[in-house]
Structure formats: C-alpha cells, structure tokens
Design a protein around this motif. Structure first.
Motif, PDB file in Angstrom:
ATOM      1  N   THR A 138       0.808  -1.221   0.000  1.00  0.00           N
ATOM      2  CA  THR A 138       0.000   0.000   0.000  1.00  0.00           C
ATOM      3  C   THR A 138       0.842   1.272   0.000  1.00  0.00           C
ATOM      4  N   GLY A 139       2.114   1.169   0.385  1.00  0.00           N
ATOM      5  CA  GLY A 139       2.930   2.373   0.501  1.00  0.00           C
ATOM      6  C   GLY A 139       2.549   3.226   1.694  1.00  0.00           C
ATOM      7  N   LEU A 140       1.776   2.652   2.639  1.00  0.00           N
ATOM      8  CA  LEU A 140       1.326   3.365   3.833  1.00  0.00           C
ATOM      9  C   LEU A 140       1.761   2.593   5.071  1.00  0.00           C
ATOM     10  N   HIS A 141       2.298   3.279   6.038  1.00  0.00           N
ATOM     11  CA  HIS A 141       2.641   2.653   7.312  1.00  0.00           C
ATOM     12  C   HIS A 141       1.346   2.353   8.053  1.00  0.00           C
ATOM     13  N   GLY A 142       1.054   1.065   8.235  1.00  0.00           N
ATOM     14  CA  GLY A 142      -0.179   0.673   8.905  1.00  0.00           C
ATOM     15  C   GLY A 142      -1.422   1.133   8.181  1.00  0.00           C
ATOM     16  N   ASP A 143      -1.327   1.294   6.864  1.00  0.00           N
ATOM     17  CA  ASP A 143      -2.427   1.799   6.047  1.00  0.00           C
ATOM     18  C   ASP A 143      -2.852   3.207   6.435  1.00  0.00           C
ATOM     19  N   GLN A 144      -1.948   3.961   7.044  1.00  0.00           N
ATOM     20  CA  GLN A 144      -2.304   5.295   7.508  1.00  0.00           C
ATOM     21  C   GLN A 144      -1.381   6.386   6.974  1.00  0.00           C
ATOM     22  N   VAL A 145      -0.076   6.214   7.149  1.00  0.00           N
ATOM     23  CA  VAL A 145       0.874   7.290   6.871  1.00  0.00           C
ATOM     24  C   VAL A 145       1.753   6.923   5.686  1.00  0.00           C
ATOM     25  N   PRO A 146       1.794   7.757   4.630  1.00  0.00           N
ATOM     26  CA  PRO A 146       2.657   7.445   3.485  1.00  0.00           C
ATOM     27  C   PRO A 146       4.137   7.431   3.880  1.00  0.00           C
ATOM     28  N   LEU A 155       9.214  -1.856   8.870  1.00  0.00           N
ATOM     29  CA  LEU A 155       8.438  -3.078   9.025  1.00  0.00           C
ATOM     30  C   LEU A 155       8.254  -3.446  10.498  1.00  0.00           C
ATOM     31  N   ALA A 156       9.298  -3.263  11.293  1.00  0.00           N
ATOM     32  CA  ALA A 156       9.217  -3.629  12.711  1.00  0.00           C
ATOM     33  C   ALA A 156       8.154  -2.811  13.443  1.00  0.00           C
ATOM     34  N   THR A 157       8.030  -1.542  13.088  1.00  0.00           N
ATOM     35  CA  THR A 157       7.002  -0.719  13.736  1.00  0.00           C
ATOM     36  C   THR A 157       5.635  -0.891  13.090  1.00  0.00           C
ATOM     37  N   GLU A 158       5.626  -1.366  11.856  1.00  0.00           N
ATOM     38  CA  GLU A 158       4.340  -1.529  11.167  1.00  0.00           C
ATOM     39  C   GLU A 158       3.611  -2.793  11.595  1.00  0.00           C
ATOM     40  N   LEU A 159       4.323  -3.840  11.928  1.00  0.00           N
ATOM     41  CA  LEU A 159       3.661  -5.095  12.282  1.00  0.00           C
ATOM     42  C   LEU A 159       2.698  -4.951  13.462  1.00  0.00           C
ATOM     43  N   PRO A 160       3.100  -4.323  14.587  1.00  0.00           N
ATOM     44  CA  PRO A 160       2.115  -4.150  15.677  1.00  0.00           C
ATOM     45  C   PRO A 160       0.949  -3.260  15.270  1.00  0.00           C
ATOM     46  N   THR A 161       1.209  -2.283  14.398  1.00  0.00           N
ATOM     47  CA  THR A 161       0.126  -1.406  13.947  1.00  0.00           C
ATOM     48  C   THR A 161      -0.917  -2.187  13.167  1.00  0.00           C
ATOM     49  N   ARG A 162      -0.470  -3.102  12.316  1.00  0.00           N
ATOM     50  CA  ARG A 162      -1.389  -3.865  11.473  1.00  0.00           C
ATOM     51  C   ARG A 162      -2.016  -5.053  12.196  1.00  0.00           C
ATOM     52  N   LEU A 163      -1.226  -5.751  13.018  1.00  0.00           N
ATOM     53  CA  LEU A 163      -1.676  -7.015  13.592  1.00  0.00           C
ATOM     54  C   LEU A 163      -2.116  -6.914  15.038  1.00  0.00           C
ATOM     55  N   GLY A 164      -1.922  -5.752  15.654  1.00  0.00           N
ATOM     56  CA  GLY A 164      -2.175  -5.628  17.086  1.00  0.00           C
ATOM     57  C   GLY A 164      -0.898  -5.879  17.859  1.00  0.00           C
ATOM     58  N   PRO A 165      -0.830  -5.385  19.104  1.00  0.00           N
ATOM     59  CA  PRO A 165       0.425  -5.467  19.871  1.00  0.00           C
ATOM     60  C   PRO A 165       0.980  -6.883  20.020  1.00  0.00           C
ATOM     61  N   ARG A 167       0.139  -9.963  18.501  1.00  0.00           N
ATOM     62  CA  ARG A 167       0.442 -10.670  17.259  1.00  0.00           C
ATOM     63  C   ARG A 167       1.571  -9.979  16.500  1.00  0.00           C
ATOM     64  N   GLY A 168       1.604  -8.643  16.588  1.00  0.00           N
ATOM     65  CA  GLY A 168       2.657  -7.901  15.898  1.00  0.00           C
ATOM     66  C   GLY A 168       4.030  -8.199  16.459  1.00  0.00           C
ATOM     67  N   ILE A 169       4.121  -8.295  17.792  1.00  0.00           N
ATOM     68  CA  ILE A 169       5.408  -8.609  18.427  1.00  0.00           C
ATOM     69  C   ILE A 169       5.836 -10.038  18.073  1.00  0.00           C
ATOM     70  N   LEU A 170       4.879 -10.970  18.075  1.00  0.00           N
ATOM     71  CA  LEU A 170       5.215 -12.347  17.716  1.00  0.00           C
ATOM     72  C   LEU A 170       5.681 -12.436  16.256  1.00  0.00           C
ATOM     73  N   ALA A 171       5.068 -11.603  15.408  1.00  0.00           N
ATOM     74  CA  ALA A 171       5.422 -11.630  13.987  1.00  0.00           C
ATOM     75  C   ALA A 171       6.807 -11.058  13.720  1.00  0.00           C
ATOM     76  N   LEU A 172       7.390 -10.373  14.689  1.00  0.00           N
ATOM     77  CA  LEU A 172       8.738  -9.818  14.493  1.00  0.00           C
ATOM     78  C   LEU A 172       9.751 -10.923  14.205  1.00  0.00           C
ATOM     79  N   ALA A 173       9.443 -12.150  14.645  1.00  0.00           N
ATOM     80  CA  ALA A 173      10.347 -13.267  14.362  1.00  0.00           C
ATOM     81  C   ALA A 173      10.459 -13.513  12.859  1.00  0.00           C
ATOM     82  N   GLY A 174       9.452 -13.089  12.120  1.00  0.00           N
ATOM     83  CA  GLY A 174       9.483 -13.274  10.672  1.00  0.00           C
ATOM     84  C   GLY A 174      10.124 -12.134   9.918  1.00  0.00           C
ATOM     85  N   LEU A 175      10.664 -11.150  10.632  1.00  0.00           N
ATOM     86  CA  LEU A 175      11.220  -9.969   9.976  1.00  0.00           C
ATOM     87  C   LEU A 175      12.345 -10.317   8.985  1.00  0.00           C
ATOM     88  N   PRO A 176      13.295 -11.208   9.328  1.00  0.00           N
ATOM     89  CA  PRO A 176      14.328 -11.564   8.338  1.00  0.00           C
ATOM     90  C   PRO A 176      13.738 -12.106   7.047  1.00  0.00           C
TER      91      PRO A 176
END
Length: 421
Positions: A138-146, A155-165, A167-176
């Motif tokens: 989308t080119g938007l951070h969390g579908d909000q900010v371009p 990406l690390a800050t966007e995951l909690p924004t999109r998935l919730g605190p 699930r977003g923190i757990l998803a950080l393991a997939g960052l690589p």
C-alpha cells in the motif's frame, strides 16, 4: 500473437480494480485477433482447472496457504512460484510458444520470470501498486501514513500497527524473511524484459529499481462502447434526490474513513444548503459499521450495497450526480476513476498518486486536498449542474483519447513486438 497473462486476480473472483484491468487488457487483445490465456492462482483449489472467465480462456492453478501472518505469505509466494511457473510452462507448450508472458501483479511476476527463462520467451510485468518497495503493497505505514521504501525499522514498527500489539510482536520473528522476500520481489522484477508502470506516479516510484530503457508508462484501458451499452439499463438500486456515489473497499487507505469528516463539514455552520441527496456506498470492509454509525448520527441518508456487481456499478456511475473519491494513499491509477470518466460522471477526488493522470482540476474533474475543502467543492458542484456537466463531458473526452482501447491497445502491441524481436 499468442500471449499468456499470469494474473493474481481475475474476474469473476476478483472484485478489485487490478482484476478488472487485467480482464480489460485480455478482452482488448482478443478483440484484435490475438490468442490470450489468463493463468490465475486460486487459494484452496486443488490442481489445475481450465475454465472461461467472462469471455477469456483461463487456467486456474490451485495452492494452499495457512492463515498465519508471514507463514501464509511464504506459501503464497516462494513455495508456490515454482508450481505456478510449471503451470505456465505447461500451458505455453500446449500450442505454439507464446511471444510474450505478461505478468499482472506481485504473486505471478516471479513465476512468470522463471517460466520465461525456461521457455526463452520475453516477460513483461505490470506494476499496479506499491509491491516492489513495500511488503504490504500500500505504501502506507499501517495503512495510515505514506512512507518511502521501508527497511527493517519501518516493518518492525508496522507489524504491531497492522496485527495488534501481541500478534505484531510475535510476527517480528518473521522480519528476516519479510526483508528477504522484499529483496526477492525486486530481483525478479529486475529480470523482466520490460516493466509497465500504469501512471507517471508509479514510474517515478520505480526509478532506481528498473532501468529507464525497460520502463514504460502505459495506463489501464477501457472498453467505453461495452460499458456504455451496459449502462443503458437502469440500476437496480433506488435512491432519493441527488446520487452521491462512493465505490471501493471500506478501508482507511481508500479514504472511506474520511466520509464522516467530509459530511460533518458539509453540515457545518456557514456551508450552503444543498439539494436533498442519498449517499450510495458500493463496497465493503473493516470500516462498514463505523461508517454506518457516524453517518447515521449526522443524519446522512445512506445506502450500503456491499459488493455490487460490476454492471450495477457502471449503471450507478452513469446516473450519479457526483462520484466521491477521497482516497488518501498513493493511488496507482484508479479503475473507479477510469470507468467513471468513461461514463462521463462528474468526479470529486483527492489529488493523490496517479489520480492526477486522470483528474485535471476544473477540466476532467475537481480535486480537494482536505475534508473541509472537499465539502466546499462538493457543495459548489451540487448547486451548479452546468459546472458538473462540463466536468463530466471533459472526463469522457479525455478518457476517449487517453484510456479507451482504441487509444491504448496499439501501444501495448508495439511493446510486445519490441520485446519479442
């Protein structure tokens, strides 16, 4: 020519603009005597199924993907690319080798490149959103900010924004994986023989990623005659007063969340009284309940259609007093705006991304950058039918010379012949 179109989405399953733009290209090529087959990934289907998709021969290629963040993406992409490439090769060898493979989106691009290299057939890729530089496209951070081309901090800050605190923190393991996946997308794009940007805005975003000589700006196209025929029938939807139409996903990036703010401004003291109207919303999404509640509180007469059929949307466009398009993301080249322009619908839009390739303020539509200005322009246009008609006529004339099959298709054919020879 024989042309294969691997495309992530395709009617009748695809509701978005990318699906209909791919379908419009396929139908246009068929009308000129080319042999065209679409290859479409279908999640949950088993094997390969040959079928017709609204007049286009199609091969539907099944795959499975679990509903887990990051893991799902791996199954949709890296695990599936070789499978889809094999299906493309098999289809290519069912007759004379195609002259071109034309991939339409992110999921099918790497598979098309792999198949093209195996077959010795050139590959063209169309970029219709932000997928080459943004994991979520989308080119938007969390579908909000371009933002630009996010690395790991984005990406690390966007995951909690999109998935919730949590699930977003757990998803950080997939960052690589996510970062490596983004690199792989860009690498496959760089191996294509030609890349089409659907607007000058997307072309600018691709600068530095695609060599200039391989980058071509070619818009999505319209069958204006077919759409006009469909729109001769009256819409099934009923309304009272003027018809204000919003078409699209009820998500933040599409501007749906701004509708309450816009109509709140329209009702603000000092704004002129406008004729009675009904706001018809053709779309669905996460903001549906919020919109229903907030617009109801404002006393706005609203009809929610969920996902209306494509034909019904065209008929509504034809009858609309004004199409509202308050999209806030970097629009690549909106299908909604193209089809409304072809219908001669007066349009009021926010000037984001490729919208400015379609809407020239005061000539082919009106633009407004904030909810208050949007409400002001809307009131002015509701009170001035002559100005509305002038904008609608300008939009239709511009669509005829810039987006109609007759104007655009020869440019696609020229590109195909160039990469083939």
């Amino acid at each position: 020519m024989r042309i294969l179109l691997p495309t992530d989405v395709f009617p009748p399953d695809g509701r978005g603009g990318a699906a209909w733009s791919s379908h419009a290209l396929a139908r246009a090529l068929l009308s000129r005597g080319h042999e065209v087959t679409a290859l479409v990934p279908i999640r949950g289907q088993r094997g390969v199924v040959h079928a017709d998709a609204l007049g286009v021969p199609a091969v539907r290629v099944g795959y499975a993907a679990p509903s887990l963040p990051v893991v799902q993406n791996y199954f949709r992409h890296e695990r599936f690319w070789p499978v889809l490439a094999e299906a493309i090769v098999a289809e290519a060898r069912r007759g004379p080798l195609p002259q071109v493979l034309h991939a339409q989106h992110v999921q099918t691009t790497p598979a098309a490149v792999l198949a093209g290299e195996q077959l010795g057939v050139p590959v063209v890729v169309t970029v219709r959103d932000h997928w080459p530089w943004h994991y979520f496209a989308t080119g938007l951070h969390g579908d909000q900010v371009p933002y630009g081309r996010p690395g790991w901090p984005g990406l690390a800050t966007e995951l909690p924004t999109r998935l919730g605190p949590l699930r977003g923190i757990l998803a950080l393991a997939g960052l690589p994986y996510m970062l490596a996946h983004q690199r792989r997308r860009a690498q496959y794009l760089a191996r294509a023989d030609a890349v089409i940007a659907v607007s000058s805005y997307i072309a600018k975003r691709l600068a530095g990623m695609v060599q200039p000589e391989r980058l071509h700006v070619l818009p999505n196209m319209l069958d204006m005659a077919a759409n006009a025929t469909i729109a001769t029938a009256p819409p099934a939807t009923k309304w009272e007063g003027d018809l204000l139409l919003f078409v699209g996903k009820l998500e933040a990036n599409k501007g749906a969340g701004l509708l309450p703010a816009i109509f709140r401004e329209l009702r603000a003291p000092g704004m002129p009284n406008v004729p009675p109207f009904t706001l018809v919303i053709a779309g669905d999404g996460a903001l549906r309940d919020r919109l229903t509640a907030e617009l109801g509180t404002l006393g706005i007469q609203v009809q929610m259609l969920n996902w209306a059929s494509h034909d019904e949307v065209l008929r509504l466009m034809k009858q609309s007093t004004l199409l509202l398009f308050p999209s806030t993301w970097g629009e690549p080249l909106s299908r909604v705006l193209l089809e409304a322009s072809g219908m001669g619908t007066p349009i009021l839009a926010m000037p984001t991304g490729g919208t400015q390739d379609i809407i020239h303020d005061g000539i082919t539509g009106a633009v407004a950058a904030t909810p208050r200005i949007f409400a002001q322009r809307m009131a002015e246009l509701l009170l001035d039918p002559v100005a509305r008609n002038r904008l609608g006529e300008g939009a239709r004339a511009f669509a005829r010379t810039h987006f109609a099959y007759e104007a655009v298709l020869p440019r696609y054919e020229h590109l195909y012949h160039t990469v083939y020879h």
